[in-house]
Design an enzyme around this catalytic site. Structure first.
Site, PDB file in Angstrom:
ATOM      1  N   ASP A   1      27.328  63.459  70.118  1.00  0.00           N
ATOM      2  CA  ASP A   1      26.147  63.039  69.344  1.00  0.00           C
ATOM      3  C   ASP A   1      26.512  62.596  67.922  1.00  0.00           C
ATOM      4  O   ASP A   1      25.631  62.277  67.116  1.00  0.00           O
ATOM      5  CB  ASP A   1      25.114  64.170  69.287  1.00  0.00           C
ATOM      6  CG  ASP A   1      25.665  65.422  68.621  1.00  0.00           C
ATOM      7  OD1 ASP A   1      26.828  65.391  68.146  1.00  0.00           O
ATOM      8  OD2 ASP A   1      24.944  66.436  68.556  1.00  0.00           O
TER       9      ASP A   1
ATOM     10  N   GLN B   1      27.773  57.738  40.632  1.00  0.00           N
ATOM     11  CA  GLN B   1      26.347  58.048  40.433  1.00  0.00           C
ATOM     12  C   GLN B   1      26.314  59.401  39.716  1.00  0.00           C
ATOM     13  O   GLN B   1      26.023  60.441  40.296  1.00  0.00           O
ATOM     14  CB  GLN B   1      25.627  58.094  41.793  1.00  0.00           C
ATOM     15  CG  GLN B   1      24.116  58.308  41.714  1.00  0.00           C
ATOM     16  CD  GLN B   1      23.345  57.112  41.184  1.00  0.00           C
ATOM     17  OE1 GLN B   1      23.767  55.980  41.329  1.00  0.00           O
ATOM     18  NE2 GLN B   1      22.210  57.358  40.549  1.00  0.00           N
TER      19      GLN B   1
ATOM     20  N   ASP C   1      35.090  47.694  30.390  1.00  0.00           N
ATOM     21  CA  ASP C   1      33.835  48.002  29.700  1.00  0.00           C
ATOM     22  C   ASP C   1      34.078  49.117  28.688  1.00  0.00           C
ATOM     23  O   ASP C   1      35.107  49.790  28.736  1.00  0.00           O
ATOM     24  CB  ASP C   1      32.713  48.380  30.690  1.00  0.00           C
ATOM     25  CG  ASP C   1      33.079  49.557  31.565  1.00  0.00           C
ATOM     26  OD1 ASP C   1      33.479  50.592  31.031  1.00  0.00           O
ATOM     27  OD2 ASP C   1      32.966  49.429  32.802  1.00  0.00           O
TER      28      ASP C   1
ATOM     29  N   LYS D   1      30.841  44.645  29.447  1.00  0.00           N
ATOM     30  CA  LYS D   1      30.349  44.428  30.809  1.00  0.00           C
ATOM     31  C   LYS D   1      28.898  44.895  30.935  1.00  0.00           C
ATOM     32  O   LYS D   1      28.525  45.921  30.371  1.00  0.00           O
ATOM     33  CB  LYS D   1      31.231  45.216  31.776  1.00  0.00           C
ATOM     34  CG  LYS D   1      30.736  45.258  33.208  1.00  0.00           C
ATOM     35  CD  LYS D   1      31.748  45.914  34.117  1.00  0.00           C
ATOM     36  CE  LYS D   1      31.198  47.150  34.780  1.00  0.00           C
ATOM     37  NZ  LYS D   1      32.133  47.779  35.700  1.00  0.00           N
TER      38      LYS D   1
ATOM     39  N   SER E   1      35.955  48.257  43.632  1.00  0.00           N
ATOM     40  CA  SER E   1      35.144  48.363  44.838  1.00  0.00           C
ATOM     41  C   SER E   1      34.917  46.964  45.410  1.00  0.00           C
ATOM     42  O   SER E   1      35.659  46.508  46.271  1.00  0.00           O
ATOM     43  CB  SER E   1      33.828  49.080  44.508  1.00  0.00           C
ATOM     44  OG  SER E   1      33.064  49.186  45.676  1.00  0.00           O
TER      45      SER E   1
ATOM     46  N   GLY F   1      35.337  44.320  43.652  1.00  0.00           N
ATOM     47  CA  GLY F   1      36.252  43.430  42.931  1.00  0.00           C
ATOM     48  C   GLY F   1      35.541  42.580  41.895  1.00  0.00           C
ATOM     49  O   GLY F   1      36.182  41.816  41.175  1.00  0.00           O
TER      50      GLY F   1
ATOM     51  N   THR G   1      34.034  43.358  39.011  1.00  0.00           N
ATOM     52  CA  THR G   1      34.361  43.659  37.610  1.00  0.00           C
ATOM     53  C   THR G   1      35.719  43.073  37.233  1.00  0.00           C
ATOM     54  O   THR G   1      35.846  42.330  36.259  1.00  0.00           O
ATOM     55  CB  THR G   1      34.399  45.197  37.405  1.00  0.00           C
ATOM     56  OG1 THR G   1      33.116  45.714  37.766  1.00  0.00           O
ATOM     57  CG2 THR G   1      34.734  45.563  35.982  1.00  0.00           C
TER      58      THR G   1
HETATM   59  C1  R5P Z   1      32.282  51.220  36.831  1.00  0.00           C
HETATM   60  O1  R5P Z   1      31.759  51.950  35.988  1.00  0.00           O
HETATM   61  C2  R5P Z   1      33.645  51.453  37.327  1.00  0.00           C
HETATM   62  O2  R5P Z   1      34.471  51.934  36.307  1.00  0.00           O
HETATM   63  C3  R5P Z   1      34.269  50.206  37.959  1.00  0.00           C
HETATM   64  O3  R5P Z   1      34.468  49.222  36.958  1.00  0.00           O
HETATM   65  C4  R5P Z   1      33.378  49.640  39.018  1.00  0.00           C
HETATM   66  O4  R5P Z   1      32.936  50.649  39.872  1.00  0.00           O
HETATM   67  C5  R5P Z   1      34.104  48.587  39.827  1.00  0.00           C
HETATM   68  O5  R5P Z   1      33.246  48.127  40.828  1.00  0.00           O
HETATM   69  P1  R5P Z   1      33.326  46.645  41.384  1.00  0.00           P
HETATM   70  O6  R5P Z   1      34.743  46.443  41.839  1.00  0.00           O
HETATM   71  O7  R5P Z   1      32.342  46.628  42.524  1.00  0.00           O
HETATM   72  O8  R5P Z   1      32.934  45.736  40.289  1.00  0.00           O
END
Ligand code: R5P
Length: 300
Positions: A37, A96, A166, A189, A220, A222, A224
């Site tokens: 399941d 989060q 950032d 950013k 994540s 990419g 940023t």
């Molecule tokens: C944000 O506060 C983190 O430090 C990373 O810059 C962010 O999570 C990167 O995410 P992504 O690759 O989706 O822009």
């Protein structure tokens, strides 16, 4: 004496092997399966000993990795282990860390509280995004910064400019650049909290002819890093490389980085590796082994 328990999540195996080698502790692989399941099941054959060090990174599917980590804590407590240390090289949900919009949870606090309740006495992770979040863990919580160790392994030195994508990431870049005797700065950013869209604002940086390293905790989507790299190359940077703790690389992140002109991404081995010439993984398990040794000997 302690035993290392290799958790079932993808990416945990090599890290657990590295730890067991560096610490000279026995390694036990947790048995796991998924019930028809969809529910997770784990079982450990070990003990009774005083300390267990569980290695379980929160790789995809993160929720399964998390539940397996909870189950492993209870299994080891049931076997009589008094001290159960979780080494989660990548701890999901860390971004989060506050209620950005009304009605949202503080997800990382929920995760950390649950891990303590399940039976972990200690938690060790690589770069938790915001160290303050660790207060939600009831026991001894440690976030290890891998950047200086990684930079020294690779040979990144004071001839590069280190940039935070950032202002929130400035402290980690500042610490690294000071240790290497290098110049550093940050970009501006903005992220739309509803759509997730990232904009990097132009800020004049004198990067003409310079070798630049963007330092971030996570790649994540990419978005940023690729926007930052584009901007820096437009402003005349000679080359842009990236030093990152957690290379999640969701969806077409790798393609975005390549087309933005990123020369190389150096990532810690906190997650299962992607195969690409763009990437170079650095084994940070020896760094974690040192910290495990010091918490178990009562030094910290
Ligand atoms: C944000 O506060 C983190 O430090 C990373 O810059 C962010 O999570 C990167 O995410 P992504 O690759 O989706 O822009």
């Amino acid at each position: 004496m302690a035993v290392i328990v290799q958790g079932p999540s993808p990416g945990s195996r090599d890290f657990a092997l590295g730890l067991s080698k560096a610490l000279d502790y026995n390694l036990v692989e947790a048995y796991h399966k998924t019930f028809p399941d969809g529910e997770a099941y784990v079982r450990v054959e070990a003990g009774p000993q005083e300390v267990a060090v569980v290695v379980q990174t929160f790789s995809r599917p993160q929720d399964t990795s998390f539940v397996q980590a909870l189950l492993l804590a209870d299994a080891l407590r049931g076997l009589g282990f008094q001290r159960v240390v979780l080494v989660a090289p990548y701890l999901a949900y860390a971004r989060q860390d506050k209620r950005f919009l009304p009605g949202e949870p503080v997800s990382i606090a929920v995760v950390l509280r649950s891990l303590s309740t399940a039976g972990y006495t200690d938690l060790m992770t690589i770069e938790i995004h915001k160290e303050e979040a660790l207060t939600a863990f009831k026991g001894n919580g440690v976030s290890i910064s891998p950047y200086e160790y990684m930079a020294r392994q690779i040979g990144l030195d004071g001839s590069y400019i280190y940039l935070a994508p950032d202002v929130g990431a400035l402290k980690r870049v500042e610490r690294l650049a000071r240790a290497l005797g290098a110049r550093y700065d940050y970009l501006v950013k903005k992220r739309d909290r509803i759509t997730g869209e990232v904009t990097i604002e132009t800020k004049h940086l004198d990067v003409r002819g310079e070798k630049v390293v963007i330092v971030d905790d996570i790649i994540s989507t990419g978005g940023t890093v690729s926007r930052a790299a584009q901007l820096l190359l437009e402003q005349g940077a000679r080359q842009v490389e990236v030093l990152v703790a957690h290379a999640i690389l969701a969806g077409n992140a790798l393609e975005k980085l390549i087309s933005a002109g990123v020369k190389r991404v150096y990532a810690a081995n906190t997650l299962p590796p992607h195969s690409s010439d763009l990437l170079q993984y650095i084994d940070v398990s020896p760094l974690v082994a040192e910290r495990v040794k010091s918490i178990l000997s009562g030094v910290e």
